[in-house]
Design a protein around this motif. Sequence first.
Motif, PDB file in Angstrom:
ATOM      1  N   GLN A  20       2.667 -12.333  13.810  1.00  0.00           N
ATOM      2  CA  GLN A  20       2.951 -12.433  12.377  1.00  0.00           C
ATOM      3  C   GLN A  20       2.016 -11.564  11.534  1.00  0.00           C
ATOM      4  O   GLN A  20       2.453 -10.871  10.613  1.00  0.00           O
ATOM      5  N   LYS A  67       2.780  -8.020  12.088  1.00  0.00           N
ATOM      6  CA  LYS A  67       4.071  -7.685  11.495  1.00  0.00           C
ATOM      7  C   LYS A  67       3.950  -7.354  10.018  1.00  0.00           C
ATOM      8  O   LYS A  67       4.609  -6.428   9.515  1.00  0.00           O
ATOM      9  N   LYS A  68       3.096  -8.107   9.320  1.00  0.00           N
ATOM     10  CA  LYS A  68       2.911  -7.850   7.892  1.00  0.00           C
ATOM     11  C   LYS A  68       2.364  -6.449   7.658  1.00  0.00           C
ATOM     12  O   LYS A  68       2.749  -5.760   6.716  1.00  0.00           O
ATOM     13  N   ASN A 114       2.802  -3.918   9.665  1.00  0.00           N
ATOM     14  CA  ASN A 114       3.763  -2.883  10.086  1.00  0.00           C
ATOM     15  C   ASN A 114       5.053  -2.858   9.265  1.00  0.00           C
ATOM     16  O   ASN A 114       5.874  -1.963   9.449  1.00  0.00           O
ATOM     17  N   THR A 115       5.237  -3.855   8.388  1.00  0.00           N
ATOM     18  CA  THR A 115       6.502  -3.973   7.649  1.00  0.00           C
ATOM     19  C   THR A 115       6.800  -2.726   6.833  1.00  0.00           C
ATOM     20  O   THR A 115       7.916  -2.184   6.869  1.00  0.00           O
ATOM     21  N   GLU A 116       5.793  -2.295   6.087  1.00  0.00           N
ATOM     22  CA  GLU A 116       6.009  -1.137   5.211  1.00  0.00           C
ATOM     23  C   GLU A 116       6.308   0.112   6.033  1.00  0.00           C
ATOM     24  O   GLU A 116       7.213   0.883   5.704  1.00  0.00           O
ATOM     25  N   LEU A 133       7.547   0.268   9.070  1.00  0.00           N
ATOM     26  CA  LEU A 133       8.874   0.103   9.681  1.00  0.00           C
ATOM     27  C   LEU A 133       9.986   0.376   8.675  1.00  0.00           C
ATOM     28  O   LEU A 133      10.996   1.008   8.982  1.00  0.00           O
ATOM     29  N   SER A 134       9.779  -0.112   7.444  1.00  0.00           N
ATOM     30  CA  SER A 134      10.765   0.100   6.393  1.00  0.00           C
ATOM     31  C   SER A 134      10.961   1.587   6.129  1.00  0.00           C
ATOM     32  O   SER A 134      12.082   2.077   6.001  1.00  0.00           O
TER      33      SER A 134
END
Length: 689
Positions: free
Chosen positions: A430, A433-434, A436-438, A440-441
């Motif tokens: 988790q 993931k936070k 890598n979110t940007e 990945l987007s």
Amino acid sequence: MFIQYYLSYGSLIVLLAFGITSNSLLAQGIKRDSLLKELHIKRTTANLTSIDTLFINNIIELANEYRHHDLDSLLSLSQESLKLSKKASFINGQIGSYRNIGIFYSDKGNIDQAIYNYKKANNLADNHKSLHLKVETLNDLSTEYNYQGNYALALKGYLDAIEIAEKLDFKSFLSIINENIAQLYLDQKDYKHAMVFFKKVNAINEEIGNPIYMAETMSNMASAYADMNELEYAMFNINSSITIFEKERILEWLAYCYETKGKIYLKMGKNTWALYWYKQSELLHKEIEDDRGKIALLNGMSEAYFNIRKDSVSELYALAAFDLSNKIGLRTGIKNCTYQLFKIYKNRADYKKSLLYHEIFQETSKSLAKSGNEKALNILKTKMEYDQQKKQLIIENEKALAKQKTYIYIFVIILFIFLAIVLIIRRNEQIQKKLNTELLSNKLDLEEKQEYLNELNQTKNKLFSIIGHDLRGPIGAFQGLLRLFKEGEMTKDEFLNFVPKLKIDIDTISFTLNNLLSWGQTQMNGSATTPIATNLYSIVEENIALLSEIAESKSIKLISRIESNCQIWADFNQVDIIIRNLLSNALKFTPNNGQIIIGAIQKLKTCEIYIKDNGMGMSEETMGEIFKIDSNHTTYGTNDEKGTGLGLSLCKEMVEKNKGRIWVHSSLGKGSSFYFTMPRFIKPNKKSA
């Protein structure tokens, strides 16, 4: 209540002499002549290759047409089709050829050779997993085992064929095989079990809905009822089957039906009427080759003449039956005719001949009785073994199922452990993931843009490819003609001679450009679908008028069966493009003097439009490719017409945008039928004041 079938003596003679025999033979002759003509054309064509399967199938079909008319032609044609099939590695052709050769030897009474060829066909069907042909060849082989007297193998083969046919839902052969099993029981005088199978056959025939199958079964049941002395039932069934066979003009079955009707009258003691119907059968036997059926006829006529005290005529028929029975080795025929000859010579006090034939009769009867007992035991034994095998298979399947359940339980436990591990890992991910979110987007955004750019690039490449390949040629030819005319190298008259060709080229360019523009818009999401109440009849008429010149140039009939009030809820322009493309496509692949039919079936909420032609047709592989957007499949028409390969993918897109679907039915050499659906326009109900 039973319905009887009556005809006056005179009218029936006229019907048989002119309505049945001549017309039937004419119809069968026309079919054979048509096949012979087609084969001759193919044989004399320079382009004929050794892998022309349509040519081979025509030979096999023609050979089968000769079965009851010219057995030597059946054999020679079958040998030719077998040779060509082997050369072309055409398995279905080899199977069909071996089956026809088996038929030849069977009808000639050479059972060993018939079995040899049927086995060849059966092994090929088995090795190449052709299950439908496996069922058919098993039936052929089992029937021949029955003729041979190997009843255990016959019944086993029938039961194996039924098992496969039931899995395939192959109803036509389920009917045939069950009827053959009924015949096995009839041979044992076991009418109870025979009728059980006949009822099963009747139920299958009702599902199929084929009147010829029903008539064949009724004629066999009529013969069985006659043997049971249920003469009223026998007469009803035989009259019903005769009505159908006379309508369909099937000579070999009519000959059998007339002989059966003669047998029924013979059992009634009405010898004159028996002879009348026997003679109608005899008339047909002059035009067909069916020695087994002819033996029963000859014996029946001999008995009828004996009953009316015409011993000399009775003797002629009995001797003919005796010779034919010996020729093909039919013991039941020998038994019946020798008993008749025994009675005839006893009547004449010629005791030497009478004793001779009585001895043959007794010897044959004992042989048949012994064979009959063995047959009954073999039937029972084979059925018990077959049932035991089925039970064993059920037990083995249950064991396999239990084993599979164990594996499933183990898999479920492993799956739960895996899910637990995944949940633990997911919790730890988790935080990562936070972070890598940007990233990945951004990555997904870039990938989407890259994919979009790739699609645009592919569209551009497709457009340029079509423009370069399909438009540059006609335009270049047009420029060349203009240059020659301008420079004086071509006279005005010569130039005018090219005008019709130029018009066709320009029409093709215009049609191609319209398709390109429409397709390009759909690919680039620039084409909106606006459904309105659209009159299908007017669109079809306009397109028929537009394409009539092309149709006339190939002498093709364009037939519209669209009702003038047929309205759909769809985009007018897109429906126009769909209709034009499908009609143009049909014209392209329909040969000269062909026919194209366009029609519509109005259903509750949809309208199913079809365009059918009798042109070149397509293979299964081609049908799988033609609607794909990324397909480059392009085919030349019957007059070397060229297309872009866009039309059908464009039609598919536009049909689906209008909430419809499109599909095709086709087979090589038999034409194609394109279907698509559109929502119907439903007028709103007016509210009452």
